[in-house]
Write a protein that holds these residues in place. Sequence first.
Motif, PDB file in Angstrom:
ATOM      1  N   THR A   9       3.101  -8.287  -7.229  1.00 55.97           N
ATOM      2  CA  THR A   9       2.304  -8.702  -8.374  1.00 55.97           C
ATOM      3  C   THR A   9       0.896  -8.119  -8.223  1.00 55.97           C
ATOM      4  N   PRO A  10       0.145  -8.031  -9.322  1.00 58.22           N
ATOM      5  CA  PRO A  10      -1.232  -7.552  -9.207  1.00 58.22           C
ATOM      6  C   PRO A  10      -2.082  -8.547  -8.418  1.00 58.22           C
ATOM      7  N   VAL A  11      -3.119  -8.043  -7.791  1.00 60.15           N
ATOM      8  CA  VAL A  11      -4.043  -8.928  -7.084  1.00 60.15           C
ATOM      9  C   VAL A  11      -4.965  -9.592  -8.108  1.00 60.15           C
ATOM     10  N   PRO A  12      -5.390 -10.843  -7.850  1.00 60.24           N
ATOM     11  CA  PRO A  12      -6.243 -11.544  -8.822  1.00 60.24           C
ATOM     12  C   PRO A  12      -7.623 -10.904  -8.972  1.00 60.24           C
ATOM     13  N   ALA A  13      -8.105 -10.279  -7.916  1.00 66.59           N
ATOM     14  CA  ALA A  13      -9.395  -9.580  -7.935  1.00 66.59           C
ATOM     15  C   ALA A  13      -9.452  -8.676  -6.718  1.00 66.59           C
ATOM     16  N   ILE A  14     -10.239  -7.630  -6.830  1.00 67.16           N
ATOM     17  CA  ILE A  14     -10.433  -6.701  -5.719  1.00 67.16           C
ATOM     18  C   ILE A  14     -11.901  -6.738  -5.322  1.00 67.16           C
ATOM     19  N   LEU A  15     -12.144  -6.801  -4.024  1.00 70.98           N
ATOM     20  CA  LEU A  15     -13.498  -6.765  -3.491  1.00 70.98           C
ATOM     21  C   LEU A  15     -13.724  -5.387  -2.882  1.00 70.98           C
TER      22      LEU A  15
ATOM     23  N   VAL B 212       0.841  -1.199   0.000  1.00 71.70           N
ATOM     24  CA  VAL B 212       0.000   0.000   0.000  1.00 71.70           C
ATOM     25  C   VAL B 212       0.875   1.248   0.000  1.00 71.70           C
ATOM     26  N   ASP B 213       0.327   2.326  -0.581  1.00 68.57           N
ATOM     27  CA  ASP B 213       1.059   3.592  -0.563  1.00 68.57           C
ATOM     28  C   ASP B 213       0.798   4.323   0.754  1.00 68.57           C
ATOM     29  N   ASP B 214       1.314   5.541   0.878  1.00 66.82           N
ATOM     30  CA  ASP B 214       1.176   6.310   2.121  1.00 66.82           C
ATOM     31  C   ASP B 214      -0.278   6.600   2.480  1.00 66.82           C
ATOM     32  N   SER B 215      -1.161   6.617   1.486  1.00 64.28           N
ATOM     33  CA  SER B 215      -2.584   6.874   1.729  1.00 64.28           C
ATOM     34  C   SER B 215      -3.358   5.601   2.043  1.00 64.28           C
ATOM     35  N   GLY B 216      -2.680   4.455   2.022  1.00 65.15           N
ATOM     36  CA  GLY B 216      -3.355   3.194   2.291  1.00 65.15           C
ATOM     37  C   GLY B 216      -3.981   2.558   1.060  1.00 65.15           C
ATOM     38  N   ARG B 217      -3.701   3.132  -0.124  1.00 60.48           N
ATOM     39  CA  ARG B 217      -4.258   2.571  -1.366  1.00 60.48           C
ATOM     40  C   ARG B 217      -3.492   1.319  -1.759  1.00 60.48           C
ATOM     41  N   LEU B 218      -4.251   0.312  -2.149  1.00 60.64           N
ATOM     42  CA  LEU B 218      -3.681  -0.972  -2.539  1.00 60.64           C
ATOM     43  C   LEU B 218      -2.984  -0.862  -3.891  1.00 60.64           C
ATOM     44  N   LEU B 219      -1.726  -1.300  -3.931  1.00 59.85           N
ATOM     45  CA  LEU B 219      -0.941  -1.245  -5.162  1.00 59.85           C
ATOM     46  C   LEU B 219      -0.699  -2.631  -5.757  1.00 59.85           C
ATOM     47  N   GLY B 220      -0.622  -3.638  -4.911  1.00 65.76           N
ATOM     48  CA  GLY B 220      -0.347  -5.000  -5.351  1.00 65.76           C
ATOM     49  C   GLY B 220      -0.126  -5.876  -4.135  1.00 65.76           C
ATOM     50  N   ILE B 221       0.441  -7.058  -4.372  1.00 61.53           N
ATOM     51  CA  ILE B 221       0.704  -7.973  -3.268  1.00 61.53           C
ATOM     52  C   ILE B 221       2.090  -8.600  -3.422  1.00 61.53           C
ATOM     53  N   ILE B 222       2.626  -8.985  -2.306  1.00 64.09           N
ATOM     54  CA  ILE B 222       3.811  -9.839  -2.294  1.00 64.09           C
ATOM     55  C   ILE B 222       3.288 -11.238  -1.993  1.00 64.09           C
TER      56      ILE B 222
ATOM     57  N   ASP C  95     -12.031   0.231  -0.120  1.00 62.93           N
ATOM     58  CA  ASP C  95     -13.162   1.150  -0.165  1.00 62.93           C
ATOM     59  C   ASP C  95     -13.226   1.782  -1.552  1.00 62.93           C
ATOM     60  N   ILE C  96     -14.109   2.722  -1.733  1.00 60.16           N
ATOM     61  CA  ILE C  96     -14.336   3.348  -3.039  1.00 60.16           C
ATOM     62  C   ILE C  96     -13.079   4.068  -3.555  1.00 60.16           C
ATOM     63  N   ASN C  97     -12.188   4.463  -2.647  1.00 59.29           N
ATOM     64  CA  ASN C  97     -10.948   5.150  -3.026  1.00 59.29           C
ATOM     65  C   ASN C  97      -9.760   4.203  -3.149  1.00 59.29           C
ATOM     66  N   ASN C  98     -10.050   2.895  -3.173  1.00 61.47           N
ATOM     67  CA  ASN C  98      -9.033   1.849  -3.316  1.00 61.47           C
ATOM     68  C   ASN C  98      -8.121   1.736  -2.088  1.00 61.47           C
ATOM     69  N   ARG C  99      -8.580   2.248  -0.937  1.00 61.53           N
ATOM     70  CA  ARG C  99      -7.818   2.101   0.303  1.00 61.53           C
ATOM     71  C   ARG C  99      -8.128   0.733   0.914  1.00 61.53           C
ATOM     72  N   LEU C 100      -7.094   0.031   1.293  1.00 62.73           N
ATOM     73  CA  LEU C 100      -7.231  -1.320   1.823  1.00 62.73           C
ATOM     74  C   LEU C 100      -7.977  -1.325   3.155  1.00 62.73           C
ATOM     75  N   LYS C 101      -9.001  -2.159   3.239  1.00 60.39           N
ATOM     76  CA  LYS C 101      -9.775  -2.328   4.472  1.00 60.39           C
ATOM     77  C   LYS C 101      -9.416  -3.625   5.182  1.00 60.39           C
TER      78      LYS C 101
END
Length: 153
Positions: free
Chosen positions: A94-100, A59-69, A125-131
């Motif tokens: 790597t990219p995530v297989p799907a986002i919920l 995640v970036d500094d804003s908590g937005r999901l960028l990918g996974i290890i 969430d709607i802003n792509n921040r990881l919950k």
Amino acid sequence: MRLAREGKLVTHHTDRSVLTLMSMDSVIEKDITTLPPDMPMGKMINVLTSSNDNLIPVVDDSGRLLGIIDINKIRHIVFRTELYHRFKVNQLMTPVPAILYDNEPMEEVMEAFDKTNAEALPVVDINNRLKGYINKTRMYKVYRQLVADFSAE
């Protein structure tokens, strides 16, 4: 017929009813380890050794999901200490297989797991921040318990 009379027959209607009873909050895991994209591989390895998860969100500094290890995908370089200063997390993710999404109906969550065959999927969430993450095993456990409770009624 006997199962239907005894109330032990779970139909598609029952399946849909159970899914509407399930909530995202009942299955989401919010206590997760995350990694910043600019973290050196050596520091990442230290974080991974203290985590029980095979998938670590980036995640970036804003908590937005960028990918996974995905530990399984980097296992071949984990013990190559000469690479620890050469790579950063964003080069290994790597990219995530799907986002919920956190407001997504559980029926669509089940479909996402069926389509991707993933063990866990991130929730944003709607802003792509990881919950958090939904683990397939935990989700099906809650689902089976609700089906059993629903059938018992």
